[in-house]
Each structure stands twice: as C-alpha cells, then as structure tokens.
Design a protein around this motif. Structure first.
Motif: not given
Length: 92
Positions: A13-14, A22-27, A66-68, A84-92
């Motif tokens: 968001s911006h 925000e990076l949601l983790y499950r474990n 967060e960047f202010h 990219k480092k985390l291997g995430i291929d899409r962002c909402e």
C-alpha cells in the motif's frame, strides 16, 4: 508454481511519500525467512523506516516494512528486491 495458500503473501500500500509492504507468514520458518531477507538488505539511513512484527497466534502473523517521508522513492526498488529475494511472484 507454489500454491498461494502455502507461500508468504505480500500486500503493498502507498500514499504520497509513504509506502508499506506487509508480509504475511503462516509459521516460524516463514517468519524467519522474512527476517533474514530483511537483515541481508540495506537502505539509505536517511529514510525513516519502521519494521514491525505483528503476531496473530498459532505461529501466524505479518511483518510490516514502512517507509515514511520517502522523498527519493527508495521503497519501490527495496520492496521489489525483497519480494524477489523471498521468491514471491505476485503482490496484492
């Protein structure tokens, strides 16, 4: 391709001079992977950056970066590299 339900989820968001990822983790393993990736990366120290960990229970939660007052728009390239480092291929 990894099942989206089994991967770290990224939400961006911006507003003017402000960006948040925000990076949601499950474990705990996903949480540590995010923290390690953030620790490996750098940003200019002039930027006001907040990193917070919100635990929601059962090992789940999210880490917010967060960047202010991001006058130089450094957050965008930083977030792209982090995703990219985390291997995430899409962002909402």
């Amino acid at each position: 391709m990894t099942d989206i339900l089994d991967a770290i989820t990224a939400i961006h968001s911006h507003e003017e001079r402000y960006e948040k990822l925000e990076l949601l983790y499950r474990n705990e393993e996903e949480k540590q992977k995010i923290l390690d990736a953030i620790g490996d990366m750098s940003y200019r120290k002039e930027c006001q950056v907040e990193i917070s960990n919100v635990m929601e229970g059962d090992g789940r939660g999210f880490i917010a970066v967060e960047f202010h007052d991001d006058y130089d728009k450094e957050a965008g390239p930083y977030f792209d590299a982090l995703i990219k480092k985390l291997g995430i291929d899409r962002c909402e």
